[in-house]
Write a protein that holds these residues in place. Structure first.
Motif, PDB file in Angstrom:
ATOM      1  N   VAL A  12      53.852  58.207  37.285  1.00 45.29           N
ATOM      2  CA  VAL A  12      54.546  58.070  36.011  1.00 45.29           C
ATOM      3  C   VAL A  12      53.624  58.532  34.887  1.00 45.29           C
ATOM      4  N   GLN A  13      54.207  59.065  33.821  1.00 43.08           N
ATOM      5  CA  GLN A  13      53.420  59.482  32.663  1.00 43.08           C
ATOM      6  C   GLN A  13      53.048  58.278  31.801  1.00 43.08           C
ATOM      7  N   ALA A  14      51.947  58.422  31.069  1.00 45.77           N
ATOM      8  CA  ALA A  14      51.528  57.371  30.150  1.00 45.77           C
ATOM      9  C   ALA A  14      52.663  57.019  29.196  1.00 45.77           C
ATOM     10  N   GLY A  15      52.853  55.718  28.993  1.00 42.64           N
ATOM     11  CA  GLY A  15      53.936  55.235  28.159  1.00 42.64           C
ATOM     12  C   GLY A  15      55.200  54.912  28.924  1.00 42.64           C
ATOM     13  N   GLY A  16      55.256  55.306  30.190  1.00 41.89           N
ATOM     14  CA  GLY A  16      56.426  55.068  31.008  1.00 41.89           C
ATOM     15  C   GLY A  16      56.427  53.699  31.646  1.00 41.89           C
ATOM     16  N   SER A  17      57.412  53.474  32.525  1.00 42.89           N
ATOM     17  CA  SER A  17      57.608  52.172  33.152  1.00 42.89           C
ATOM     18  C   SER A  17      57.835  52.306  34.648  1.00 42.89           C
ATOM     19  N   LEU A  18      57.471  51.258  35.368  1.00 41.65           N
ATOM     20  CA  LEU A  18      57.761  51.113  36.782  1.00 41.65           C
ATOM     21  C   LEU A  18      58.040  49.650  37.066  1.00 41.65           C
ATOM     22  N   ARG A  19      58.828  49.375  38.102  1.00 42.31           N
ATOM     23  CA  ARG A  19      59.027  48.012  38.573  1.00 42.31           C
ATOM     24  C   ARG A  19      58.648  47.917  40.039  1.00 42.31           C
ATOM     25  N   LEU A  20      57.674  47.075  40.331  1.00 41.16           N
ATOM     26  CA  LEU A  20      57.237  46.832  41.692  1.00 41.16           C
ATOM     27  C   LEU A  20      57.979  45.636  42.277  1.00 41.16           C
ATOM     28  N   SER A  21      58.220  45.688  43.581  1.00 41.38           N
ATOM     29  CA  SER A  21      58.859  44.593  44.291  1.00 41.38           C
ATOM     30  C   SER A  21      57.993  44.179  45.471  1.00 41.38           C
ATOM     31  N   CYS A  22      58.009  42.897  45.789  1.00 40.36           N
ATOM     32  CA  CYS A  22      57.354  42.371  46.976  1.00 40.36           C
ATOM     33  C   CYS A  22      58.346  41.469  47.693  1.00 40.36           C
ATOM     34  N   ALA A  23      58.779  41.889  48.870  1.00 37.45           N
ATOM     35  CA  ALA A  23      59.727  41.125  49.668  1.00 37.45           C
ATOM     36  C   ALA A  23      58.988  40.379  50.763  1.00 37.45           C
ATOM     37  N   ALA A  24      59.166  39.068  50.813  1.00 41.11           N
ATOM     38  CA  ALA A  24      58.532  38.229  51.818  1.00 41.11           C
ATOM     39  C   ALA A  24      59.536  37.849  52.894  1.00 41.11           C
ATOM     40  N   SER A  25      59.068  37.766  54.122  1.00 42.41           N
ATOM     41  CA  SER A  25      59.918  37.342  55.227  1.00 42.41           C
ATOM     42  C   SER A  25      59.125  36.452  56.171  1.00 42.41           C
ATOM     43  N   GLY A  26      59.842  35.643  56.945  1.00 41.86           N
ATOM     44  CA  GLY A  26      59.217  34.715  57.875  1.00 41.86           C
ATOM     45  C   GLY A  26      59.699  33.299  57.642  1.00 41.86           C
ATOM     46  N   SER A  27      59.899  32.559  58.703  1.00 42.97           N
ATOM     47  CA  SER A  27      60.459  31.215  58.615  1.00 42.97           C
ATOM     48  C   SER A  27      59.519  30.218  57.957  1.00 42.97           C
ATOM     49  N   THR A  28      58.228  30.523  57.899  1.00 37.65           N
ATOM     50  CA  THR A  28      57.254  29.610  57.309  1.00 37.65           C
ATOM     51  C   THR A  28      57.013  29.866  55.830  1.00 37.65           C
ATOM     52  N   PHE A  29      57.738  30.803  55.234  1.00 37.63           N
ATOM     53  CA  PHE A  29      57.531  31.140  53.827  1.00 37.63           C
ATOM     54  C   PHE A  29      57.849  29.947  52.941  1.00 37.63           C
ATOM     55  N   ASN A  30      56.830  29.449  52.251  1.00 35.79           N
ATOM     56  CA  ASN A  30      56.966  28.300  51.359  1.00 35.79           C
ATOM     57  C   ASN A  30      55.853  28.385  50.329  1.00 35.79           C
ATOM     58  N   PRO A  31      56.032  29.199  49.289  1.00 32.75           N
ATOM     59  CA  PRO A  31      54.929  29.513  48.383  1.00 32.75           C
ATOM     60  C   PRO A  31      54.663  28.464  47.318  1.00 32.75           C
ATOM     61  N   TYR A  32      53.404  28.359  46.954  1.00 30.43           N
ATOM     62  CA  TYR A  32      52.976  27.643  45.775  1.00 30.43           C
ATOM     63  C   TYR A  32      52.955  28.626  44.599  1.00 30.43           C
ATOM     64  N   ILE A  33      52.252  29.756  44.804  1.00 29.69           N
ATOM     65  CA  ILE A  33      52.158  30.821  43.813  1.00 29.69           C
ATOM     66  C   ILE A  33      52.339  32.165  44.504  1.00 29.69           C
ATOM     67  N   MET A  34      53.033  33.087  43.833  1.00 27.70           N
ATOM     68  CA  MET A  34      53.075  34.485  44.208  1.00 27.70           C
ATOM     69  C   MET A  34      52.495  35.292  43.060  1.00 27.70           C
ATOM     70  N   GLY A  35      51.849  36.406  43.386  1.00 28.82           N
ATOM     71  CA  GLY A  35      51.242  37.189  42.328  1.00 28.82           C
ATOM     72  C   GLY A  35      50.963  38.618  42.719  1.00 28.82           C
ATOM     73  N   TRP A  36      50.366  39.327  41.775  1.00 27.88           N
ATOM     74  CA  TRP A  36      49.992  40.724  41.954  1.00 27.88           C
ATOM     75  C   TRP A  36      48.530  40.924  41.610  1.00 27.88           C
ATOM     76  N   PHE A  37      47.828  41.652  42.465  1.00 28.66           N
ATOM     77  CA  PHE A  37      46.471  42.120  42.228  1.00 28.66           C
ATOM     78  C   PHE A  37      46.484  43.642  42.236  1.00 28.66           C
ATOM     79  N   ARG A  38      45.403  44.239  41.745  1.00 25.57           N
ATOM     80  CA  ARG A  38      45.273  45.686  41.825  1.00 25.57           C
ATOM     81  C   ARG A  38      43.823  46.062  42.075  1.00 25.57           C
ATOM     82  N   GLN A  39      43.632  47.240  42.661  1.00 23.23           N
ATOM     83  CA  GLN A  39      42.299  47.748  42.931  1.00 23.23           C
ATOM     84  C   GLN A  39      42.259  49.237  42.605  1.00 23.23           C
ATOM     85  N   ALA A  40      41.439  49.595  41.630  1.00 25.18           N
ATOM     86  CA  ALA A  40      41.234  50.982  41.239  1.00 25.18           C
ATOM     87  C   ALA A  40      40.055  51.554  42.015  1.00 25.18           C
ATOM     88  N   PRO A  41      39.959  52.886  42.130  1.00 28.36           N
ATOM     89  CA  PRO A  41      38.835  53.493  42.847  1.00 28.36           C
ATOM     90  C   PRO A  41      37.488  53.049  42.288  1.00 28.36           C
TER      91      PRO A  41
END
Length: 119
Positions: A12-41
């Motif tokens: 995307v160009q500077a000034g633009g937008s994106l929407r990220l999604s994270c889909a969780a699956s599994g019968s034990t899914f029971n979150p306290y917190i969900m979040g996003w991290f990132r790692q640059a080179p």
């Protein structure tokens, strides 16, 4: 066990937008917190945003506050990251993070999705 799958990354160009999604699956899914991290080179992984699963309380790093918005859909076991006013400095691999209610000190990760912001 729980699986986490990210999607929505891209170029995307500077000034633009994106929407990220994270889909969780599994019968034990029971979150306290969900979040996003990132790692640059050449840099360590850093926290970007987080949300408590039941109360919806949010946290943002100073570098993205006012530009990014985290949200969740409990019925779909999905967390989102709306990214607006993107900057080249936001270029990184973005990872979904899961902390279970049973062990809220432990981190579980998706494989990541690449976001590239051009000038």
């Amino acid at each position: 066990q729980v699986q986490l799958v990210e999607s929505g990354g891209g170029l995307v160009q500077a000034g633009g937008s994106l929407r990220l999604s994270c889909a969780a699956s599994g019968s034990t899914f029971n979150p306290y917190i969900m979040g996003w991290f990132r790692q640059a080179p050449g840099k360590e992984r850093e926290s970007v945003a987080a949300i408590s699963w039941y109360g919806g309380i949010t946290f943002y790093s100073d570098s993205v506050k006012g530009r990014f918005t985290i949200s969740r859909d409990n019925a779909k076991n999905t967390v989102y990251l709306q990214m607006d006013s993107l900057k080249p400095e936001d270029t990184a691999v973005y990872y979904c993070n899961y902390r279970p209610r049973a062990t809220p000190w432990k981190d579980y990760w998706g494989k990541g999705t690449l976001v590239t912001v051009s000038s």
